[in-house]
Design a protein around this motif. Sequence first.
Motif, PDB file in Angstrom:
ATOM      1  N   THR A 198       0.814  -1.208   0.000  1.00 19.59           N
ATOM      2  CA  THR A 198       0.000   0.000   0.000  1.00 19.59           C
ATOM      3  C   THR A 198       0.847   1.257   0.000  1.00 19.59           C
ATOM      4  O   THR A 198       1.853   1.339   0.710  1.00 19.59           O
ATOM      5  CB  THR A 198      -0.920   0.024   1.240  1.00 19.59           C
ATOM      6  N   THR A 199       0.440   2.236  -0.796  1.00 16.97           N
ATOM      7  CA  THR A 199       1.020   3.566  -0.711  1.00 16.97           C
ATOM      8  C   THR A 199       0.301   4.340   0.386  1.00 16.97           C
ATOM      9  O   THR A 199      -0.935   4.390   0.412  1.00 16.97           O
ATOM     10  CB  THR A 199       0.874   4.322  -2.043  1.00 16.97           C
ATOM     11  N   LEU A 200       1.065   4.916   1.295  1.00 11.11           N
ATOM     12  CA  LEU A 200       0.504   5.700   2.395  1.00 11.11           C
ATOM     13  C   LEU A 200       0.776   7.180   2.140  1.00 11.11           C
ATOM     14  O   LEU A 200       1.894   7.557   1.780  1.00 11.11           O
ATOM     15  CB  LEU A 200       1.138   5.296   3.729  1.00 11.11           C
ATOM     16  N   GLY A 242      -4.258   8.595   4.052  1.00 10.02           N
ATOM     17  CA  GLY A 242      -4.844   7.752   3.021  1.00 10.02           C
ATOM     18  C   GLY A 242      -4.013   6.525   2.756  1.00 10.02           C
ATOM     19  O   GLY A 242      -2.804   6.488   3.028  1.00 10.02           O
ATOM     20  N   GLN A 243      -4.678   5.509   2.230  1.00  6.72           N
ATOM     21  CA  GLN A 243      -3.979   4.305   1.791  1.00  6.72           C
ATOM     22  C   GLN A 243      -4.520   3.916   0.429  1.00  6.72           C
ATOM     23  O   GLN A 243      -5.729   3.860   0.221  1.00  6.72           O
ATOM     24  CB  GLN A 243      -4.145   3.165   2.819  1.00  6.72           C
ATOM     25  N   ILE A 244      -3.605   3.706  -0.500  1.00  2.00           N
ATOM     26  CA  ILE A 244      -3.953   3.303  -1.864  1.00  2.00           C
ATOM     27  C   ILE A 244      -3.206   2.002  -2.163  1.00  2.00           C
ATOM     28  O   ILE A 244      -1.986   2.006  -2.373  1.00  2.00           O
ATOM     29  CB  ILE A 244      -3.554   4.375  -2.902  1.00  2.00           C
ATOM     30  N   PRO A 245      -3.885   0.852  -2.174  1.00  2.00           N
ATOM     31  CA  PRO A 245      -3.205  -0.413  -2.475  1.00  2.00           C
ATOM     32  C   PRO A 245      -2.608  -0.400  -3.879  1.00  2.00           C
ATOM     33  O   PRO A 245      -3.217   0.125  -4.825  1.00  2.00           O
ATOM     34  CB  PRO A 245      -4.325  -1.446  -2.362  1.00  2.00           C
ATOM     35  N   ILE A 246      -1.415  -0.951  -4.000  1.00  2.86           N
ATOM     36  CA  ILE A 246      -0.736  -1.003  -5.296  1.00  2.86           C
ATOM     37  C   ILE A 246      -0.314  -2.439  -5.594  1.00  2.86           C
ATOM     38  O   ILE A 246       0.027  -3.198  -4.688  1.00  2.86           O
ATOM     39  CB  ILE A 246       0.485  -0.063  -5.351  1.00  2.86           C
ATOM     40  N   LYS A 297       5.325   3.528  -5.836  1.00  2.00           N
ATOM     41  CA  LYS A 297       4.715   4.477  -4.910  1.00  2.00           C
ATOM     42  C   LYS A 297       4.072   5.632  -5.674  1.00  2.00           C
ATOM     43  O   LYS A 297       2.987   6.109  -5.308  1.00  2.00           O
ATOM     44  CB  LYS A 297       5.765   5.016  -3.936  1.00  2.00           C
ATOM     45  N   ALA A 298       4.723   6.084  -6.735  1.00  2.00           N
ATOM     46  CA  ALA A 298       4.192   7.197  -7.518  1.00  2.00           C
ATOM     47  C   ALA A 298       2.827   6.868  -8.117  1.00  2.00           C
ATOM     48  O   ALA A 298       1.962   7.749  -8.236  1.00  2.00           O
ATOM     49  CB  ALA A 298       5.177   7.571  -8.625  1.00  2.00           C
ATOM     50  N   ASP A 299       2.622   5.607  -8.496  1.00  2.00           N
ATOM     51  CA  ASP A 299       1.318   5.213  -9.040  1.00  2.00           C
ATOM     52  C   ASP A 299       0.228   5.384  -7.982  1.00  2.00           C
ATOM     53  O   ASP A 299      -0.871   5.883  -8.262  1.00  2.00           O
ATOM     54  CB  ASP A 299       1.352   3.753  -9.514  1.00  2.00           C
ATOM     55  N   GLY A 300       0.532   4.959  -6.752  1.00  2.00           N
ATOM     56  CA  GLY A 300      -0.442   5.106  -5.687  1.00  2.00           C
ATOM     57  C   GLY A 300      -0.695   6.559  -5.329  1.00  2.00           C
ATOM     58  O   GLY A 300      -1.845   6.964  -5.102  1.00  2.00           O
ATOM     59  N   ILE A 301       0.360   7.354  -5.289  1.00  2.00           N
ATOM     60  CA  ILE A 301       0.211   8.776  -4.971  1.00  2.00           C
ATOM     61  C   ILE A 301      -0.636   9.475  -6.028  1.00  2.00           C
ATOM     62  O   ILE A 301      -1.483  10.329  -5.707  1.00  2.00           O
ATOM     63  CB  ILE A 301       1.587   9.456  -4.864  1.00  2.00           C
ATOM     64  N   ALA A 324       4.896   7.150   1.903  1.00  2.00           N
ATOM     65  CA  ALA A 324       5.616   5.911   2.216  1.00  2.00           C
ATOM     66  C   ALA A 324       4.928   4.750   1.509  1.00  2.00           C
ATOM     67  O   ALA A 324       3.821   4.891   0.977  1.00  2.00           O
ATOM     68  CB  ALA A 324       5.665   5.671   3.716  1.00  2.00           C
ATOM     69  N   VAL A 325       5.594   3.609   1.511  1.00  2.00           N
ATOM     70  CA  VAL A 325       5.008   2.369   1.016  1.00  2.00           C
ATOM     71  C   VAL A 325       5.046   1.346   2.147  1.00  2.00           C
ATOM     72  O   VAL A 325       6.091   1.131   2.769  1.00  2.00           O
ATOM     73  CB  VAL A 325       5.764   1.827  -0.209  1.00  2.00           C
TER      74      VAL A 325
END
Length: 387
Positions: free
Chosen positions: A236-238, A282-286, A292-296, A320-321
Amino acid sequence: MHRITVIGGGLAGLAAAVTAAEAGAKVTVFEAHHTLGGRARTAEGPYRTNDGPHALYSGGPHWTWLKQRDLIGPLAPIPPLEAARLRLRHQGVLRRTPPFAMLKLLRHTARQAPVDVDFRTWATGQAGEEGARAAANYSAVALFHHDPGALSAAFVQERLRRATKLPPEAHYPRGGWANVVDRMAARAWNLGVRMETLSRVDTAETTGGPVIVATSLDAARRLLGDDSLTWTGGRTTLLDLAVRTRRGDAFAVSDLDSPGWLERFSAQDRSLAPAGEQLVQGQIPIAPHETKADGIARAEELLDLAFDGWRGRVTWRREAVANGRTGAVDLPGTSWRDRPAIDRGDGVYLAGDQVAAPGVLSEVSFNSALTAVSLALGRQALDLKEA
């Protein structure tokens, strides 16, 4: 008197230490970090962030365990006006309500999902493709996985039900989770538990007596030299963000188009950020191939929709990841019973969020800790039933 060594001072380690000490054991906790808490630590300073979005669910046995010992402490309730500002992104736009097809999966009369079929296949048969996709993505708030639809239908359904229950099960300890950790540590200290921070243990064989390894599964695998200690997790991207306060900002945004979640934690607890600022986590699963850039980038899409002019209001930011630190996820055909066993033989026991114990999120850590102590003390294992 039993002597028990606990390696790891996170939630699982502290729960194990308290439980063992209450039973009369002499307990020593070794923690490699300079503070206790593990992933339940709360950052010091003006922005009191947890290690990713955190909520304490009231529907599980760990809530009862904490409450019985008066360890939960003050909670920060969500004001009704803020709760009304929950938004859902669906088909590229913000909505106040989920699509009707998704609601079919949330009814109390919905069928019990099977273990051996993936959620996407099962849910599509129940509510159609649109409802299945939206429900799977919403469940990411309690999964932290980039493709919830590919997981066991029974596993995802339990988390979906818990995350959408009314009244909500999610609660927020005032001041962050560190306050819960401090109360657990104080309870352990008063029971005579010896706690050694900045103490890294390289082998469980040198500690003597029963050993409870309450670390991440990766750390346990290295410590015990056991390559079988693996299980599927999430990545996850945090994103932690502080913005100047503006009327009309959303309380939380759930992405139904792809897995992801943003929440304004200072909406219920103003102590988490300085006056005039709001703290968003926020949390964006990748997926494994994503960065990380994709999640951000996906997180910023949600911010653009729900936090007007946020780019010009930012006062602090951190990214962070979280890799392999999001708890167990069960693939089709598996359940919590198939994860690495708590009893590893030769007086060594596992506790943590990726081992063979039921529950949602941190509940697995608590349940496994209590079972590990029961086994270490030579008692019959606790009867842990699936939530």
